[in-house]
Design a protein around this motif. Structure first.
Motif, mmCIF file in Angstrom:
data_model
loop_
_atom_site.group_PDB
_atom_site.id
_atom_site.type_symbol
_atom_site.label_atom_id
_atom_site.label_comp_id
_atom_site.label_asym_id
_atom_site.label_seq_id
_atom_site.Cartn_x
_atom_site.Cartn_y
_atom_site.Cartn_z
ATOM 1 N N ALA A 247 5.411 -5.508 -16.913
ATOM 2 C CA ALA A 247 5.354 -5.110 -15.614
ATOM 3 C C ALA A 247 5.716 -6.422 -14.908
ATOM 4 O O ALA A 247 5.016 -7.397 -15.053
ATOM 5 C CB ALA A 247 4.193 -4.220 -15.159
ATOM 6 N N ASP A 248 6.570 -6.356 -14.067
ATOM 7 C CA ASP A 248 6.952 -7.536 -13.350
ATOM 8 C C ASP A 248 6.125 -7.427 -12.059
ATOM 9 O O ASP A 248 5.486 -6.658 -11.831
ATOM 10 C CB ASP A 248 8.665 -7.730 -12.829
ATOM 11 C CG ASP A 248 8.902 -6.532 -11.979
ATOM 12 O OD1 ASP A 248 7.996 -6.048 -11.021
ATOM 13 O OD2 ASP A 248 9.930 -6.068 -11.931
ATOM 14 N N SER A 249 6.074 -8.816 -11.385
ATOM 15 C CA SER A 249 5.035 -8.924 -10.290
ATOM 16 C C SER A 249 5.229 -7.889 -9.274
ATOM 17 O O SER A 249 4.208 -7.423 -8.605
ATOM 18 C CB SER A 249 5.298 -10.060 -9.722
ATOM 19 O OG SER A 249 6.376 -10.338 -9.062
ATOM 20 N N ARG B 264 2.247 -5.285 -7.859
ATOM 21 C CA ARG B 264 1.934 -5.001 -6.935
ATOM 22 C C ARG B 264 1.879 -3.756 -6.310
ATOM 23 O O ARG B 264 1.132 -3.086 -5.579
ATOM 24 C CB ARG B 264 2.724 -5.877 -5.745
ATOM 25 C CG ARG B 264 2.706 -7.440 -5.884
ATOM 26 C CD ARG B 264 3.163 -8.174 -4.731
ATOM 27 N NE ARG B 264 2.905 -9.698 -4.943
ATOM 28 C CZ ARG B 264 1.817 -10.131 -4.768
ATOM 29 N NH1 ARG B 264 0.734 -9.620 -4.404
ATOM 30 N NH2 ARG B 264 1.823 -11.592 -4.962
ATOM 31 N N ARG B 265 2.818 -3.128 -6.797
ATOM 32 C CA ARG B 265 3.129 -1.567 -6.171
ATOM 33 C C ARG B 265 2.048 -0.706 -6.962
ATOM 34 O O ARG B 265 1.291 0.135 -6.168
ATOM 35 C CB ARG B 265 4.540 -0.905 -6.548
ATOM 36 C CG ARG B 265 5.310 -1.389 -5.541
ATOM 37 C CD ARG B 265 6.663 -0.377 -5.703
ATOM 38 N NE ARG B 265 7.344 -0.702 -6.921
ATOM 39 C CZ ARG B 265 8.575 -1.395 -7.110
ATOM 40 N NH1 ARG B 265 8.935 -2.175 -5.890
ATOM 41 N NH2 ARG B 265 8.971 -1.664 -8.125
ATOM 42 N N THR C 189 -3.844 -12.537 -11.161
ATOM 43 C CA THR C 189 -3.298 -11.587 -12.223
ATOM 44 C C THR C 189 -1.587 -11.888 -12.295
ATOM 45 O O THR C 189 -1.256 -12.037 -13.248
ATOM 46 C CB THR C 189 -3.252 -10.073 -11.584
ATOM 47 O OG1 THR C 189 -4.874 -10.103 -11.242
ATOM 48 C CG2 THR C 189 -3.139 -9.215 -12.761
ATOM 49 N N ILE C 190 -1.100 -12.148 -11.307
ATOM 50 C CA ILE C 190 0.181 -12.230 -11.097
ATOM 51 C C ILE C 190 0.652 -13.753 -11.921
ATOM 52 O O ILE C 190 1.646 -13.813 -12.539
ATOM 53 C CB ILE C 190 0.909 -12.392 -9.883
ATOM 54 C CG1 ILE C 190 0.422 -10.938 -9.214
ATOM 55 C CG2 ILE C 190 2.461 -12.611 -9.626
ATOM 56 C CD1 ILE C 190 1.636 -9.915 -9.179
ATOM 57 N N VAL C 191 -0.186 -14.599 -11.483
ATOM 58 C CA VAL C 191 0.325 -16.114 -11.861
ATOM 59 C C VAL C 191 0.013 -16.158 -13.432
ATOM 60 O O VAL C 191 0.404 -16.647 -13.966
ATOM 61 C CB VAL C 191 -0.443 -17.141 -11.061
ATOM 62 C CG1 VAL C 191 -0.057 -18.415 -11.416
ATOM 63 C CG2 VAL C 191 -0.028 -16.862 -9.368
#
Ligand SMILES: Nc1ncnc2c1ncn2[C@@H]1O[C@H](COP(=O)(O)OP(=O)(O)O)[C@@H](O)[C@H]1O
Ligand SMILES: [Mg+2]
Lengths: 174, 225, 767
Positions: free
Chosen positions: C229-231, C235-236, C308-310
Motif C-alpha cells: 500500500a502506498d502512503s 492514510r485513507r 508507519t509511513i516512514v
C-alpha cells in the motif's frame, strides 16, 4: 557416475600421472570406494583409444604408472557436454521396501514392525552420516548431505506408508 | 547404558475427549540426546511438556533422579524447571523488547544473579553459539536462525541438566537448522546435559543418539539393548 | 480510493472480538467527549432561559393609566432549609395584573402554588407547613414561569389590610425588566479556567480514544504498507478506520446527551435545577461539535501515522523508534505561558483579554500531553539497572513510550486541569464560603421582621418555642449630621430588654449605653454634637429631618454574662440607645425598623421550622431570615462545584484507565509466546506481573508529576492576573495523585488474570 568423465575433468587442470589421478580422485570423490589401479588404467586406455587423452612422455624409470596423460581438445569438449547434461533422475519404481511391506501385509505379519525396523536402520545410517559430516570438511559435508537427503526421502516414505498401513491393508487383502 | 536421569512411565493426558498421550513412556540419561519423533499431532509436544513438568499428566509418573515430578507442587516444579531444565521452542520465545544479551541473561537474573555477572555469562554463551556480534540487537532485528541460536544460548546459560527442545528448527531452513542442531547437541554434550529433542524431521533427529517414536499418543521405543 | 476506505472500515469493524472492543472503547471515549461538548454548547442558552424566566416575575411599579395596581407583599422564608418565596397579593381592582402563570388573582384565603410546593404541602409530614400556609390551593403554576422547576413559590390572596404595609409594592405589570449581570473579573477568570480545564481533557481524550489499541493498529497498517500500500492508501485506510469510531462515538455522544437531558430535572446542582427544554445547544456550536470531533479523530490518526509511513518495517519488527523532538512541545507550553503573561496587553474585561487568557490556559494544558511522550521517553532512555521486572518494563517503554504516554496524556491533562481548578477555587474560597472561610455555626440565629406594631406579639410567639435560647426586639434609629453629610444607625433596645440582656438595673430612657469602653467614635459622633433623627417615608420614598438630638456621653456597662455561646448574628449589639421621649418614642413604633433577633440551639436543625410554625397566626405580617443560610448556600455551591469537578475528573480518569487497560491487554497478547516460554522455564508469574505494574505505573508517575507542575503553574499564572494570593490545596492534589495510583493499581489488577491466562502453558502450542 562416470569415472571416465571424472578423470577427464581432473586432467583438465593439467597433465598427471595415472597414480596421481587415482590419489586425487580418491581424495575428492572416493569417500566410500577408492578406485582400483586396474580400473584407472583400463579407463585411461579407453579414453586414449577414443582420442580424449594423449600420452605426454614417460618419466625415467618407465612402467605404465610412470606415464603422464593430458586431455585433448576432444576430451575438453566431452567434459563440457557431460557437465551440462543433467543426470537422469533415478526412479525406483520397484522398491524392495514396497515389496516387503506388501508381502508382510499379505502374509498377516506386522507390517509396522517391518517399517519400524527399516526406519531404525535408515535413521542409524543418517546418524552415522551426520557424525561423519560433523567431523569432515566442507566436501564431506556436501556429500553426506546428499546421502542424508536421499535417506530422509526414504524415511518420509516410510512414515507416510506407516500412516497409511490400514488403508493399504484393506487394498492388498480385500 | 546409564541409568536414565529423567524418566516418564505410562503417561496419559487428555484434552477434553482427545487423548493426546495414551500410555507413553521414555527415559533420557545424562549426556544423552534423545529424539522424539512422530507425525504432527501424535503427542510429541505433550510428552515433552509432561516430562518437563510443564503440564501434569493425568496418569503415569515422571521421575527426575530420585524425585517424582508428578508428586510435586506447581511451585516446586517451577523452581525445578528454573534451576535444572532449559527450553528451546520453535519460535517467538525471545522477549522482543530486550536485547539478545539481556534475553540470554534473563534466566540468570531471574535466579537472582547480578546484572554484570549475568551478562558476562550470557556473552560467553552467545560466543559459543557464534552469535556474540548480536549481543546488543533486539530479537526483531536478527534472522530466524540467529534468534534460535540466541534461544539455545538462553536455554543453556543456566547449565541445565536437561534441555527440552520442541521443534527447535521448525521455522528454519536446512542450513540454519543444521547449524542450530550442531551447536545445540555439541554444547549439550560438552556440558553433559541430557537433551529431549522433539522433531518430525529425520535429518534433525539424526543429531540424536537414539530416537523414540510417538504414534497416536503411544511411544514405540526400540528395545533397549 | 473507495476500496481503501472500505478496507479501513473493514479493519475497524470486522476484526473479531478485539476489533470490536477497540471500536466500543473508542466510541465510548468519543461519545463522552461529544456529550460533554454538547452540554457545554448548551450552557449559554441554558443561562439565558433561566434569566428570561426570572425576568417573568420582575415587577413594574410605575403607574399605568386605567390599570388597578396589584398589591404584592413578598415574604421569603424557609421550610426544611429550602427557600420559600411567598407573594401575598391583593387585587386593587378588576384590572389588576395577574401574576404570571396564574389564571386569576387569588382571592383572600386562596393560593396558587408551584408544583414543588404543592407536593410539599401534600406530604403527610408537612403539617407545620400547612399550618403556615392554610390558604386553599386553587391552582398550580406551570414550571415555565419558574426559574427552577423545584422552586417553592406561591401567590397567596390576602385582604386589603396588606396595602398598609411598608413592604407592600403596587405592581402595575409583570416581566420584561432584565437584570444585567456582568461577572467580576476574578470570577470570570475562574469560569474561563474552569471551562478550559474541563474541555481540554475532552479534546485530548477524543484524540486518545481514536488511538486506543494504537500499537496494534500501527502494526496492521505497517503490514499493509509492506504488502505494497502506498502512503496515500495507508492514510485513507487509517482515515476510514478513525472515522468509523468517531461516527459511532458521535451517535453514542448524542445518545448520552439526550439521555442526560431527560434526566436534567432530577439533578440539582447547588440548589439549581435545570429544565430539560433549556438544555439545547446553540445550533452552530452543535454543528461545530459534530464536524470537529471526526476531524479531530482523523487528524490524530494521520498524525500518529508518521512512523508507519516512514519506517513500516521498524513498526512490524519492534525496532527502536525515531527520537522525539522536544522543540515544538516546549513551544506549546511556552506559548501558553507567554499568553498568560501578556494577556493581550490589555486590562481585565476586554474581550482580547478573555481570549488570550483562555488560549493561554488551553495551550498550557495541551502542552501536558504533548510533553509527556518526550519526558517518558527521556526518563526511561537512560535507565539501565534495576530488577528484572523493572528492566522488562523499562525496555518496553524504551521501545514504545508513545502509546502509553498518549493514553496517560489524557489522565495527566485531567489531573492538571483538576489541580488548577481546585487550587484556583481553593484560593478564592474565602469569598466563596469554602473551607477557607471562617467556620460558622451549622445553624445560626433567625431574624424576624414583623409589620409595624406586631413585634411584641411576634417576640411572645417565638419565646416559648423549644430550641429558642433567647429572643429580643431590636430597633434602629438613624441620625443625620448637622451638615447632612453623615448618617449613623444606632440599635435601639427598650429598657425591659436592656434589663433582661444586660446587668443593668437602673435603665433610663434616652441613654446611649456602651459595653466596656465602646464609644461613639465608630459612628463618627462626638458627645455634645447636634444630630437629627432621619425619617424615611416608605410611601413617598422621601427622607425628612425629624427631631434634633444632642449626642450624650456613653454610659459604660459590663459585658453581658450570657453572650458567650450565642453566635454573633443574634448577640445584642455592644452600643445602643434606649427609647425615650422626643426622638425615639418606641422601638415597636414608626421611626425605627424593628426586628426580632432569635438565638437558637445550634445543633437543633428543626428549630427554624418550629419558629415559623409558631408565627403562623401572623401570616404575611412577619418575615424571617435565618442567618448563615446564605453563606451556607455559597458553601453548598463551592462543594457542588468541587464535587462536580471531582466527578468529572474521576470519570475521565476511568476512561483513561480503560484505555490503559486495553493497552496492557494488548501488550500481553502480543507477548503471549515469550511470556508462556518464560513461565515454562519456571519464571514465577509474580516477576512478570510486577513488570506489567511498572509498565503502567512509570508513565502515570511521570504524568502525575507533569500534571502537578502544569496545574499549579497554571493556577499561579491565572491567579496572578486576579491578584489573589495562591493557596495550593494539597489535599486535593493528594487526592488526585491517589486516584491516579488507584487507577494504575486497578488496571494492573484487572490485567493479572489475563497475564495468568497468557502464561498458562496451553499458549505454548505451536499449531
Ligand atoms: N492444550 C490443548 N488443548 C486441546 N488439545 C490439545 C492441547 N494440546 C495438545 N492437544 C491435542 O493433543 C494432541 C497432541 O498434540 P501435540 O502433543 O501438540 O502433538 P505434536 O506436538 O506431536 O504435534 C493433538 O491432537 C492436539 O490437538
Ligand atoms: Mg508439537
Amino acid at each position: 557416475m562416470s569415472i571416465g568423465h571424472a578423470l577427464l575433468g581432473l586432467l583438465e587442470t593439467g597433465p598427471r600421472h595415472g597414480y596421481d589421478l587415482k590419489r586425487v580422485y580418491d581424495e575428492r570423490f572416493g569417500q566410500d570406494r577408492p578406485l582400483a589401479y586396474g580400473q584407472v588404467y583400463s579407463t585411461l586406455s579407453r579414453l586414449l583409444r577414443n582420442g580424449l587423452v594423449e600420452e605426454r612422455g614417460v618419466e625415467a624409470g618407465g612402467g605404465p604408472d610412470r606415464k603422464r596423460y593430458a586431455i585433448t581438445d576432444a576430451g575438453v569438449t566431452d567434459v563440457s557436454s557431460w557437465l551440462v547434461t543433467p543426470e537422469k533422475p533415478e526412479i525406483y519404481l520397484q522398491s524392495a521396501l514396497y515389496t516387503k511391506v506388501v508381502l508382510a501385509l499379505m502374509s498377516g505379519r506386522d507390517a509396522e514392525d517391518v517399517l519400524d525396523a527399516q526406519r531404525r536402520a535408515h535413521l542409524g545410517a543418517m546418524r552415522e552420516l551426520t557424525q561423519r559430516k560433523q567431523r569432515g570438511d566442507l566436501a564431506d559435508q556436501l556429500i553426506c548431505d546428499h546421502a542424508l537427503f536421499h535417506l530422509e526421502a526414504d524415511l518420509r516414505w516410510l512414515e507416510l506408508t506407516t500412516a497409511r498401513l490400514a488403508d493399504l491393508g484393506k487394498e492388498v487383502m480385500p | 547404558m546409564n541409568e536414565p536421569l529423567l524418566r516418564g512411565v505410562d503417561l496419559r493426558k487428555s484434552f477434553g475427549q482427545t487423548p493426546a498421550l495414551d500410555g507413553a513412556g521414555m527415559g533420557v540419561a545424562a549426556g544423552e540426546v534423545v529424539a522424539v519423533m512422530g507425525p504432527s499431532g501424535s503427542g510429541k509436544s505433550t510428552l515433552l511438556h509432561c516430562l518437563a513438568g510443564i503440564v501434569p499428566p493425568d496418569g503415569g509418573t515422571v521421575s527426575y533422579g530420585d524425585r517424582d515430578l508428578t508428586a510435586m507442587s506447581d511451585k516446586e516444579r517451577s523452581a525445578l524447571r528454573r534451576s535444572e531444565f532449559g527450553f528451546v521452542f520453535q519460535f517467538g520465545q525471545l522477549v522482543p523488547e530486550l536485547s539478545c544479551i539481556e534475553n540470554v541473561a534473563l534466566p540468570l537474573r531471574l535466579g537472582g544473579a547480578k546484572r554484570k555477572a549475568a551478562e558476562q555469562a550470557a556473552r560467553e554463551w552467545l560466543a559459543r553459539l557464534e552469535v556474540d556480534q548480536l549481543a546488543d540487537k533486539r530479537p526483531g532485528e536478527v534472522s530466524g536462525g540467529q534468534g534460535q541460536r540466541v534461544a539455545v544460548a538462553r536455554a543453556l546459560v543456566t547449565r541445565p541438566r536437561v534441555v527440552f527442545a520442541d521443534e527447535p528448527t521448525g521455522a528454519l531452513d536446512s542450513l540454519n537448522g543444521e547449524q542450530v542442531m550442531r551447536l545445540l547437541t555439541a554444547t549439550a554434550r560438552e556440558t553433559g546435559a541430557a537433551v529431549v529433542l522433539v522433531t518430525h524431521e529425520a535429518r534433525v533427529a539424526a543429531y540424536s543418539d537414539r530416537e523414540v517414536i510417538v504414534r497416536d499418543g503411544r511411544t514405540r521405543e526400540p528395545v533397549v539393548i | 480510493m473507495r476500496t481503501d476506505l472500505g478496507i479501513g472500515v473493514r479493519l475497524a469493524v470486522g476484526g473479531g472480538r478485539t476489533a470490536m472492543t477497540r471500536l466500543v472503547l473508542g466510541a465510548i471515549g468519543v461519545g463522552v467527549a461529544v456529550a460533554v461538548l454538547l452540554l457545554a454548547a448548551s450552557v449559554g442558552p441554558l443561562m439565558q432561559a433561566r434569566s428570561e424566566r426570572a425576568n417573568l416575575t420582575t415587577v413594574s411599579t410605575e403607574a399605568i393609566a386605567g390599570v388597578d395596581p396589584l398589591y404584592e407583599h413578598r415574604v421569603s422564608a424557609e421550610h426544611r432549609g429550602d427557600g420559600l418565596s411567598l407573594r401575598y397579593v391583593n387585587a386593587g381592582g378588576p384590572s389588576s395584573p395577574v401574576p404570571p402563570g396564574a389564571d386569576r388573582v387569588p382571592a383572600p384565603g386562596e393560593a396558587v402554588v408551584s408544583p414543588a410546593l404543592a407536593e410539599r404541602l401534600a406530604e403527610p409530614g408537612a403539617a407545620d407547613l400547612r399550618q403556615r400556609l392554610p390558604e386553599r390551593v386553587i391552582g398550580t403554576l406551570p414550571t415555565t414561569v419558574l426559574t427552577d422547576p423545584h422552586d417553592l413559590t406561591a401567590y397567596l390572596g390576602v385582604g386589603p389590610e396588606v396595602r398598609a404595609s411598608d413592604r407592600t409594592t403596587e405592581v402595575y405589570s409583570y416581566g420584561g425588566f432584565p437584570v444585567d449581570e456582568s461577572l467580576d473579573p476574578t470570577l470570570l477568570l475562574l469560569v474561563l479556567l474552569g471551562t478550559v480545564a474541563l474541555l481540554a481533557p475532552v479534546f485530548v481524550f477524543t484524540a486518545a480514544s481514536t488511538r486506543i489499541a494504537g500499537a496494534e493498529r500501527d502494526r496492521r497498517l505497517s503490514a499493509l504498507r509492506l504488502v505494497g500500500a502506498d502512503s496515500r492508501q495507508v492514510r485513507r485506510i487509517a482515515t476510514a478506520e478513525a472515522l468509523v469510531s468517531a461516527v459511532v462515538g458521535l451517535v453514542v455522544g448524542a445518545g448520552l446527551f439526550f439521555a442526560g437531558r431527560a434526566l436534567a430535572p432530577g439533578v440539582t446542582i447547588s440548589g439549581v435545577t435545570v429544565n430539560s427544554a433549556d438544555v439545547t445547544p446553540i445550533w452552530w456550536l452543535a454543528v461545530a461539535v459534530v464536524v470537529l470531533v471526526p476531524v479531530l479523530a482523523v487528524l490524530t490518526a494521520q498524525f500518529a501515522l508518521r512512523r508507519t509511513i516512514v519506517e513500516p518495517l521498524g513498526v512490524v519488527r519492534f525496532s527502536k523508534p525515531i527520537r522525539r523532538r522536544l522543540l515544538w512541545r516546549l513551544g506549546v507550553a511556552a506559548a501558553g505561558v507567554g499568553l498568560l503573561f501578556w494577556h493581550g496587553g490589555v486590562t481585565a474585561g476586554h474581550s482580547l483579554w478573555v481570549y488570550s487568557i483562555t488560549a493561554g490556559a488551553a495551550l498550557l494544558l495541551f502542552s501536558v500531553p504533548a510533553l509527556l511522550p518526550w519526558v517518558v521517553e527521556r526518563s526511561v532512555s537512560r535507565v539501565r539497572g534495576g530488577p528484572t521486572s523493572w528492566q522488562l518494563a523499562v525496555r518496553r517503554l524504551q521501545l514504545d513510550a508513545g502509546t502509553s504516554a498518549r493514553v496517560v496524556g489524557g489522565v495527566a491533562v485531567v489531573l492538571a486541569g483538576a489541580i488548577a481548578l481546585q487550587s484556583a477555587l481553593y484560593s478564592q474560597s474565602t469569598e466563596l464560603g469554602g473551607p477557607q472561610a471562617s467556620p460558622s455555626a451549622q445553624n445560626s440565629g433567625i431574624e424576624l421582621y414583623p409589620e409595624a406594631g406586631l413585634s411584641a406579639e411576634a417576640e411572645r410567639l417565638v419565646a416559648g418555642v423549644p430550641g429558642v435560647r433567647q429572643a429580643f426586639t431590636e430597633g434602629t434609629v438613624t441620625f443625620v449630621s448637622s451638615a447632612d453629610e453623615d448618617t449613623a444607625s444606632i440599635p435601639v433596645y427598650d429598657c425591659a430588654t436592656v434589663q433582661r440582656l444586660f446587668a443593668v438595673t437602673d435603665c433610663a430612657p434616652g441613654v446611649v449605653y456602651g459595653v466596656g469602653d465602646t464609644n461613639l467614635q465608630d459612628y463618627r459622633m462626638q458627645a455634645g454634637e447636634q444630630w437629627w433623627v432621619y425619617e424615611w417615608d416608605h410611601k413617598t420614598k422621601t427622607a425628612t429631618r425629624g427631631a434634633s438630638w444632642t449626642v450624650p456621653q456613653v454610659r459604660s456597662i459590663p459585658e453581658p454574662a450570657v453572650s458567650g455561646d450565642l453566635d454573633s448574628s443574634t448577640r445584642p449589639e455592644s452600643l445602643f440607645v434606649t427609647p425615650g421621649p422626643g426622638f425615639v418614642p418606641d422601638v415597636t413604633e414608626g421611626l425605627v425598623t424593628p426586628r426580632i433577633r432569635v438565638s437558637v440551639d445550634v445543633a437543633d436543625q428543626g428549630v427554624a421550622d418550629r419558629v415559623y410554625a409558631a408565627l403562623a397566626p401572623l401570616s404575611w405580617q412577619v418575615m424571617g431570615v435565618q442567618w448563615g443560610s446564605r453563606s451556607g448556600d455559597d458553601r453548598a455551591a463551592f462543594t457542588a462545584i468541587s464535587r462536580g469537578l471531582l466527578i468529572g475528573s474521576v470519570f475521565t480518569l476511568l476512561l483513561a484507565g480503560l484505555s490503559l487497560l486495553v493497552l496492557a491487554l494488548e501488550h500481553i497478547r502480543e507477548r503471549r509466546r515469550p511470556l508462556a516460554v518464560l513461565a515454562a522455564s519456571g519464571v514465577p508469574t509474580g516477576a512478570l506481573g510486577r513488570s506489567l505494574l511498572w509498565q503502567i505505573a512509570i508513565p502515570i508517575a511521570v504524568g502525575v508529576v507533569i500534571a502537578i507542575g502544569a496545574g499549579i503553574g497554571l493556577t499561579a499564572l491565572v491567579l496572578r492576573l486576579g491578584s489573589t494570593p495562591m493557596v495550593v490545596d494539597w489535599s486535593s492534589v493528594g487526592l488526585m495523585v491517589l486516584a491516579a495510583a488507584v487507577l494504575a493499581g486497578l488496571v494492573w489488577a484487572i490485567t493479572l488474570p489475563f497475564l495468568r491466562g497468557a502464561t498458562r502453558l496451553t499458549s505454548l502450542r505451536t499449531e
